[in-house]
Design an enzyme around this catalytic site. Structure first.
Site, PDB file in Angstrom:
ATOM      1  N   LYS A  15      44.796  34.420  26.440  1.00 44.06           N
ATOM      2  CA  LYS A  15      45.221  33.032  26.193  1.00 44.06           C
ATOM      3  C   LYS A  15      44.481  32.422  25.012  1.00 44.06           C
ATOM      4  CE  LYS A  15      43.852  31.340  30.127  1.00 44.06           C
ATOM      5  NZ  LYS A  15      43.140  32.472  30.729  1.00 44.06           N
ATOM      6  N   ARG A  90      43.917  23.969  35.482  1.00 41.62           N
ATOM      7  CA  ARG A  90      43.666  25.151  36.299  1.00 41.62           C
ATOM      8  C   ARG A  90      43.960  24.898  37.768  1.00 41.62           C
ATOM      9  NH1 ARG A  90      39.706  27.713  32.639  1.00 41.62           N
ATOM     10  NH2 ARG A  90      39.234  29.802  33.372  1.00 41.62           N
ATOM     11  N   ARG A 129      35.054  42.648  26.473  1.00 41.41           N
ATOM     12  CA  ARG A 129      35.120  41.410  25.684  1.00 41.41           C
ATOM     13  C   ARG A 129      33.725  40.940  25.262  1.00 41.41           C
ATOM     14  NH1 ARG A 129      38.122  36.076  27.900  1.00 41.41           N
ATOM     15  NH2 ARG A 129      36.502  35.948  29.489  1.00 41.41           N
ATOM     16  N   ARG A 159      29.835  37.684  27.737  1.00 38.48           N
ATOM     17  CA  ARG A 159      29.738  36.424  28.476  1.00 38.48           C
ATOM     18  C   ARG A 159      29.049  36.679  29.808  1.00 38.48           C
ATOM     19  NH1 ARG A 159      35.431  33.192  28.343  1.00 38.48           N
ATOM     20  NH2 ARG A 159      34.798  32.834  30.493  1.00 38.48           N
ATOM     21  N   ARG A 170      36.398  35.263  39.756  1.00 38.01           N
ATOM     22  CA  ARG A 170      37.256  34.446  38.892  1.00 38.01           C
ATOM     23  C   ARG A 170      38.729  34.776  39.111  1.00 38.01           C
ATOM     24  NH1 ARG A 170      34.999  36.011  33.434  1.00 38.01           N
ATOM     25  NH2 ARG A 170      36.480  34.571  32.503  1.00 38.01           N
TER      26      ARG A 170
HETATM   27  P1  AMP Z   1      37.260  30.129  30.460  1.00 33.54           P
HETATM   28  O1  AMP Z   1      36.501  30.275  29.207  1.00 33.54           O
HETATM   29  O2  AMP Z   1      38.569  29.392  30.302  1.00 33.54           O
HETATM   30  O3  AMP Z   1      37.436  31.448  31.192  1.00 33.54           O
HETATM   31  O4  AMP Z   1      36.376  29.196  31.425  1.00 33.54           O
HETATM   32  C1  AMP Z   1      35.081  29.596  31.828  1.00 33.54           C
HETATM   33  C2  AMP Z   1      34.665  28.805  33.053  1.00 33.54           C
HETATM   34  O5  AMP Z   1      34.625  27.402  32.748  1.00 33.54           O
HETATM   35  C3  AMP Z   1      35.603  28.918  34.254  1.00 33.54           C
HETATM   36  O6  AMP Z   1      35.368  30.088  35.032  1.00 33.54           O
HETATM   37  C4  AMP Z   1      35.253  27.636  35.015  1.00 33.54           C
HETATM   38  O7  AMP Z   1      34.000  27.764  35.693  1.00 33.54           O
HETATM   39  C5  AMP Z   1      35.049  26.634  33.883  1.00 33.54           C
HETATM   40  N1  AMP Z   1      36.303  25.941  33.535  1.00 33.54           N
HETATM   41  C6  AMP Z   1      36.972  26.001  32.347  1.00 33.54           C
HETATM   42  N2  AMP Z   1      38.089  25.245  32.388  1.00 33.54           N
HETATM   43  C7  AMP Z   1      38.134  24.692  33.615  1.00 33.54           C
HETATM   44  C8  AMP Z   1      39.055  23.843  34.283  1.00 33.54           C
HETATM   45  N3  AMP Z   1      40.174  23.398  33.680  1.00 33.54           N
HETATM   46  N4  AMP Z   1      38.785  23.481  35.563  1.00 33.54           N
HETATM   47  C9  AMP Z   1      37.667  23.901  36.185  1.00 33.54           C
HETATM   48  N5  AMP Z   1      36.757  24.724  35.630  1.00 33.54           N
HETATM   49  C10 AMP Z   1      36.990  25.132  34.347  1.00 33.54           C
END
Ligand code: AMP
Length: 240
Positions: A15, A90, A129, A159, A170
Site C-alpha cells: 500500500k 483501519r 522489508r 522495522r 498485526r
Molecule cells: P503501518 O506503517 O501502516 O503498518 O502502521 C504501523 C503501526 O502504526 C500499526 O501497526 C498501528 O500500531 C499504528 N497505526 C497506524 N495507522 C493506524 C490507524 N489508522 N489506527 C490505529 N493504529 C494505527
C-alpha cells in the site's frame, strides 16, 4: 474534483509504495499514519511515547487519537486537490469519521482501493522489508544490503514491528478490525467507490491497474448540469 484515495490491505500488501506512486503522479500528498506515528516516536513526543508500545505489540492506536491526527492533517491546504491515505482508516469507526470529515468539507467522493495479496507472500515481503532508520522511507524491493537511503543517506533497518510474532499479531488485528472495512466500503459508505486490486503482480502492473481505477472513477464523476459534481457510487473489480 479532488482525488481522495484510501488504500486498504494487510501489512506487506504494498500500500505504501503504491500510495507514494499515485500521490506523485496526481500531485496530491501521501498521508501515511504509520509514518506519522514513527516520526512522533523518533521525535520523542508524548504521542510517540504512547504509540510506541502499541505499535511494537502489533496493536492499534486508539481511534480518537488517530482521528484527531488525520483531521489535523486534512485541514492543511495541500489537501485541497485531494490526498492518498495509507494506513487510515483501519477500523469501521475511523471510516465513519473520515466520511464525516469529507462531507463536512464538501470534499468530493472517496475512492477505496483494496490491495489483495496471499498470506505466504505477505510473510515473505515483511521478513525482507527494510526502511530508512533516519527518515523512514521504504527501501525499494531488491535494494542491496549495503545501499543507503537516496533521500537522506540514512542506513536501512528492519522495522521493530516486522518480526515474526508481531507480524502474526498485526495480521490477526487486520483480519479482526480492518477486514470489515471492505464490507463497509463495498456496501454502506455514503460517498465511496470501491475497487479490488490484485497486489500479487509486478509493481508496475499494480500501479497501472490502480491508475485505471482512478481514471474510471474520475470519468464517472463528471460535472452536473447545475455545475455540481456527481459522485460515482459502486463496486468494481480490476483484478486479473
Ligand atoms: P503501518 O506503517 O501502516 O503498518 O502502521 C504501523 C503501526 O502504526 C500499526 O501497526 C498501528 O500500531 C499504528 N497505526 C497506524 N495507522 C493506524 C490507524 N489508522 N489506527 C490505529 N493504529 C494505527
Amino acid at each position: 474534483m479532488p482525488l481522495n484515495v484510501i488504500m486498504l490491505g494487510p501489512p506487506g500488501a504494498g500500500k505504501g509504495t503504491q500510495a507514494g506512486r499515485l500521490a506523485r503522479e496526481y500531485g496530491v500528498p501521501k498521508i501515511s499514519t504509520g509514518d506519522s506515528l514513527r516520526e512522533e516516536v523518533t521525535r520523542g513526543t508524548e504521542l510517540g511515547r504512547l504509540a510506541k508500545a502499541t505499535m511494537d505489540a502489533g496493536h492499534l492506536v486508539p481511534d480518537d487519537v488517530m482521528v484527531a491526527l488525520v483531521r489535523d492533517r486534512l485541514l492543511r491546504p495541500d489537501t485541497a486537490s485531494g490526498f492518498v491515505l495509507d494506513g487510515f482508516p483501519r477500523t469501521v469507526p475511523q471510516a465513519m469519521e473520515l466520511d464525516t470529515l469529507i462531507q463536512e468539507r464538501n470534499h468530493g467522493g472517496l475512492l477505496a482501493l483494496q490491495v489483495i495479496v496471499p498470506l505466504d507472500e505477505l510473510f515473505r515481503r515483511l521478513y525482507i522489508r527494510r526502511i530508512c532508520g533516519l527518515c523512514g522511507s521504504d527501501a525499494a524491493p531488491g535494494t542491496l544490503d549495503d545501499a543507503v537511503c537516496s533521500k537522506c543517506g540514512g542506513e536501512f533497518i528492519h522495522r521493530t514491528d516486522d518480526n515474526e510474532d508481531v507480524v502474526r499479531e498485526r495480521l490477526r488485528v487486520f483480519e479482526a478490525q480492518t477486514e470489515p472495512l471492505v464490507a463497509y466500503y463495498a456496501n454502506s459508505s455514503p460517498t465511496s467507490t470501491f475497487f479490488k486490486i490484485n497486489g500479487n503482480q509486478p509493481l508496475d502492473t499494480v500501479t497501472a491497474q490502480i491508475r485505471a481505477a482512478v481514471e474510471q472513477t474520475q470519468r464517472a464523476a463528471g460535472q452536473g448540469a447545475d455545475g455540481t459534481q456527481r459522485v460515482a457510487l459502486g463496486r468494481q473489480d480490476v483484478t486479473s
